[in-house]
Design a protein around this motif. Sequence first.
Motif, PDB file in Angstrom:
ATOM      1  N   ARG A   4       0.825  -1.200   0.000  1.00 41.30           N
ATOM      2  CA  ARG A   4       0.000   0.000   0.000  1.00 41.30           C
ATOM      3  C   ARG A   4       0.863   1.256   0.000  1.00 41.30           C
ATOM      4  O   ARG A   4       0.568   2.234  -0.672  1.00 41.30           O
ATOM      5  CB  ARG A   4      -0.920  -0.015   1.211  1.00 41.30           C
ATOM      6  N   ALA A   5       1.950   1.192   0.746  1.00 43.62           N
ATOM      7  CA  ALA A   5       2.845   2.338   0.771  1.00 43.62           C
ATOM      8  C   ALA A   5       3.439   2.571  -0.597  1.00 43.62           C
ATOM      9  O   ALA A   5       3.604   3.697  -1.039  1.00 43.62           O
ATOM     10  CB  ALA A   5       3.941   2.095   1.775  1.00 43.62           C
ATOM     11  N   VAL A  32       1.314   4.456  -2.898  1.00 46.12           N
ATOM     12  CA  VAL A  32       1.129   5.813  -2.617  1.00 46.12           C
ATOM     13  C   VAL A  32       2.249   6.691  -2.975  1.00 46.12           C
ATOM     14  O   VAL A  32       2.045   7.718  -3.597  1.00 46.12           O
ATOM     15  CB  VAL A  32       0.952   5.905  -1.166  1.00 46.12           C
ATOM     16  N   ALA A  66      -5.732  16.769  -9.032  1.00 41.28           N
ATOM     17  CA  ALA A  66      -6.387  15.920  -8.034  1.00 41.28           C
ATOM     18  C   ALA A  66      -5.578  15.806  -6.754  1.00 41.28           C
ATOM     19  O   ALA A  66      -6.127  15.526  -5.693  1.00 41.28           O
ATOM     20  CB  ALA A  66      -6.632  14.528  -8.620  1.00 41.28           C
ATOM     21  N   VAL A  67      -4.274  15.996  -6.827  1.00 42.10           N
ATOM     22  CA  VAL A  67      -3.461  15.953  -5.608  1.00 42.10           C
ATOM     23  C   VAL A  67      -3.007  17.356  -5.211  1.00 42.10           C
ATOM     24  O   VAL A  67      -2.116  17.515  -4.392  1.00 42.10           O
ATOM     25  CB  VAL A  67      -2.247  15.012  -5.756  1.00 42.10           C
ATOM     26  N   VAL A  78      -1.742  19.897  -7.091  1.00 38.47           N
ATOM     27  CA  VAL A  78      -0.618  20.536  -7.774  1.00 38.47           C
ATOM     28  C   VAL A  78      -1.083  20.954  -9.169  1.00 38.47           C
ATOM     29  O   VAL A  78      -1.571  20.126  -9.937  1.00 38.47           O
ATOM     30  CB  VAL A  78       0.574  19.570  -7.914  1.00 38.47           C
ATOM     31  N   SER A 131       1.578  23.948  -2.904  1.00 41.83           N
ATOM     32  CA  SER A 131       1.999  24.466  -1.613  1.00 41.83           C
ATOM     33  C   SER A 131       2.952  23.487  -0.952  1.00 41.83           C
ATOM     34  O   SER A 131       2.764  22.273  -1.009  1.00 41.83           O
ATOM     35  CB  SER A 131       0.795  24.716  -0.707  1.00 41.83           C
ATOM     36  N   SER A 132       4.001  24.028  -0.387  1.00 38.37           N
ATOM     37  CA  SER A 132       4.967  23.241   0.385  1.00 38.37           C
ATOM     38  C   SER A 132       5.635  24.213   1.338  1.00 38.37           C
ATOM     39  O   SER A 132       6.627  24.840   1.014  1.00 38.37           O
ATOM     40  CB  SER A 132       6.002  22.584  -0.535  1.00 38.37           C
ATOM     41  N   GLU A 133       5.032  24.366   2.521  1.00 35.07           N
ATOM     42  CA  GLU A 133       5.477  25.392   3.459  1.00 35.07           C
ATOM     43  C   GLU A 133       5.467  26.739   2.748  1.00 35.07           C
ATOM     44  O   GLU A 133       6.473  27.435   2.687  1.00 35.07           O
ATOM     45  CB  GLU A 133       6.860  25.030   4.013  1.00 35.07           C
ATOM     46  N   MET A 163      -7.117  16.655  -1.538  1.00 32.09           N
ATOM     47  CA  MET A 163      -6.759  15.244  -1.554  1.00 32.09           C
ATOM     48  C   MET A 163      -5.339  15.093  -1.044  1.00 32.09           C
ATOM     49  O   MET A 163      -4.395  15.574  -1.651  1.00 32.09           O
ATOM     50  CB  MET A 163      -6.856  14.727  -2.986  1.00 32.09           C
ATOM     51  N   LEU A 170      -2.173  12.710   0.376  1.00 31.32           N
ATOM     52  CA  LEU A 170      -1.692  11.344   0.223  1.00 31.32           C
ATOM     53  C   LEU A 170      -1.096  10.764   1.497  1.00 31.32           C
ATOM     54  O   LEU A 170      -0.653   9.626   1.504  1.00 31.32           O
ATOM     55  CB  LEU A 170      -0.642  11.302  -0.883  1.00 31.32           C
ATOM     56  N   ASP A 208      -2.286   9.581   4.197  1.00 36.01           N
ATOM     57  CA  ASP A 208      -2.885   8.361   4.711  1.00 36.01           C
ATOM     58  C   ASP A 208      -2.317   7.115   4.017  1.00 36.01           C
ATOM     59  O   ASP A 208      -2.254   6.040   4.603  1.00 36.01           O
ATOM     60  CB  ASP A 208      -4.402   8.382   4.517  1.00 36.01           C
ATOM     61  N   PHE A 209      -1.935   7.287   2.779  1.00 36.57           N
ATOM     62  CA  PHE A 209      -1.465   6.134   2.033  1.00 36.57           C
ATOM     63  C   PHE A 209      -0.013   5.794   2.349  1.00 36.57           C
ATOM     64  O   PHE A 209       0.487   4.748   1.966  1.00 36.57           O
ATOM     65  CB  PHE A 209      -1.602   6.396   0.542  1.00 36.57           C
ATOM     66  N   LEU A 210       0.672   6.706   3.019  1.00 37.78           N
ATOM     67  CA  LEU A 210       2.090   6.469   3.279  1.00 37.78           C
ATOM     68  C   LEU A 210       2.292   5.496   4.426  1.00 37.78           C
ATOM     69  O   LEU A 210       3.400   5.022   4.647  1.00 37.78           O
ATOM     70  CB  LEU A 210       2.792   7.795   3.571  1.00 37.78           C
ATOM     71  N   PHE A 211       1.250   5.220   5.165  1.00 39.53           N
ATOM     72  CA  PHE A 211       1.316   4.193   6.208  1.00 39.53           C
ATOM     73  C   PHE A 211       0.515   2.984   5.740  1.00 39.53           C
ATOM     74  O   PHE A 211      -0.447   3.119   4.995  1.00 39.53           O
ATOM     75  CB  PHE A 211       0.752   4.722   7.526  1.00 39.53           C
ATOM     76  N   GLY A 218       6.290  18.744  -0.193  1.00 38.79           N
ATOM     77  CA  GLY A 218       5.059  19.310   0.339  1.00 38.79           C
ATOM     78  C   GLY A 218       3.928  19.374  -0.672  1.00 38.79           C
ATOM     79  O   GLY A 218       2.776  19.595  -0.299  1.00 38.79           O
ATOM     80  N   TYR A 219       4.237  19.176  -1.936  1.00 35.92           N
ATOM     81  CA  TYR A 219       3.175  19.131  -2.935  1.00 35.92           C
ATOM     82  C   TYR A 219       2.156  18.045  -2.611  1.00 35.92           C
ATOM     83  O   TYR A 219       0.980  18.186  -2.915  1.00 35.92           O
ATOM     84  CB  TYR A 219       3.760  18.822  -4.308  1.00 35.92           C
ATOM     85  N   VAL A 220       2.620  16.965  -2.073  1.00 39.64           N
ATOM     86  CA  VAL A 220       1.727  15.813  -1.933  1.00 39.64           C
ATOM     87  C   VAL A 220       1.684  15.235  -0.528  1.00 39.64           C
ATOM     88  O   VAL A 220       0.921  14.302  -0.273  1.00 39.64           O
ATOM     89  CB  VAL A 220       2.133  14.686  -2.901  1.00 39.64           C
TER      90      VAL A 220
END
Lengths: 225, 297
Positions: free
Chosen positions: A4-5, A8, A83-84, A86, A118-120, B21, B23, B25-28, B215-217
């Motif tokens: 699963r990881a 992702v 969708a994510v 970006v 966004s990233s900080e 959205m 991501l 949650d999917f990293l674990f 940080g994008y995702v």
Amino acid sequence: MAERARRVLLLAALALTATTGCASRHLARTVGAGNSEARVSIGGPLFSNLGAPIPLPNVALGGRYGVADGWDVDGNVSLLGAAVGVAYLDPGVVKQLFVQERGAALSASARANLFIGSSEGLAVRVYPEVGLHGELPLGPSAKVFGGGTAWISFTPPEGKSPVMVTPYLGASWRFGEHPRGGPELSLQLGWVSPWMDSSSVVAWEPKGHGAVTALLGLSVPFGGG
Amino acid sequence: MRAAFACLLGAAGLVGLSGCMNLDDFLFNPTRVETPYRFDEPSPELDGDLDPNGPHASRIPRWARTEGFVESALGDEIHWVYAHLPGAQDTILYSHGNAHHLARYWDRVELLWEGGYNVLIYDYPGYGRSSGSPTEPGVLASAEAVLDVLQTLPGVDSERIFGVGFSLGGAPTLHLAARGARGEGPALAGISTEAAFCSIEALVEDGAGLDLPVGYVSTLRFDNCARMAELDGLPVLLRHGDADDFVLPRHATLLEAAGAGAVELEWAVGADHSDIPLVLGDAYLEGLERLSARARP
């Protein structure tokens, strides 16, 4: 980390990388002054994190407009990126280098691949791209096309090349009665940096040799003949 | 023409409305367990990486095992299992990988216990029998809580506690070590990581091939390289498979380069991500013995 990881991180890295093969580069013939074209592309780099190799399910919407004979402005936006969270846009220009009315065509393109997210705080990345695009007719409605694009990354991660080159090859079929022909369906296969070791949390295919991309595109012309 | 612009505007609108959205949650990759682990039979939850024949009944007998729960600083009830080896001088706090729950790593606990160590393993929030949901602060807080418990358990010399972390477990291990080095918590005697990553950012770079911001995702950072820089001479043993195509070998060299401690990097030649103990064989425990010796005053 298990399956699963992997799925992702893949999705994470992906939406990002859709880049290299995000939208069709079937651009050999400019549309002509005042004319335009809308298109949708589905697909992207192949990965196998979910089992059999499948193209990244990216959807890109795009279009181009003839600002003068032999000059188009062109661009796409990635819905998977959206969708994510970006924004991925790739505005650019296309210059006709050579064209025969019912024969071969050759063009060059230059564009900026923009990532905004966004990233900080707001984080923007810009990767210039140049490309060369050609096509040959196979009959009244069918064409083969091919070419290559080169991405430039000014600060690549350690071990990664600052230039990602993607040669591609495709075929298209135009149908309908529009003066410039009707809607056109195309299939494009590319190979992002075949010599690059692409081993990572994202299982790009073929493993360890860049990534093969597959794109299905549909374009619709607007404007005169 | 209008249709083309309508398409582009629609897409732009989607971009503007997105961002909801995440991501993380999917990293674990946790698996919850509602009932006690069945250590004394070859139950499916004991199906680890090290036994090619599948799950087996625990080689650590019932009398040597103690289980319990401790509340973390973030309010999660953290489940732990302690394997006591009478006469052992050193104790290992084992932080497991990203998948499932602690029972899937029990064969690794057995290897360490049979090698002469007391071993405590625990589940992160949302994993196994631990409550809550996995988050970066939650994972780190769970490690802090079980370290406090460990010092109260029988046979444990609080001066001889070593952290061992596999893959994701490298993050809480390095967190505890750095926290101890900063004087903000109990000091560890040394640490060892297996197939640990430098940071989530570096993992994303691997996949994208570009310098895109993590940080994008994801809001996760798990900046292990930054923690390595805080260790101030602490003995460290880094292990990595040179054939690891998931967490690439470069992560080990990045961790080594970031280290401010006495770092030994041991390559497991031919090992992929999950088989370092198998590939190293006897050298696996020998490496820990070297780490233990380096920690002695």
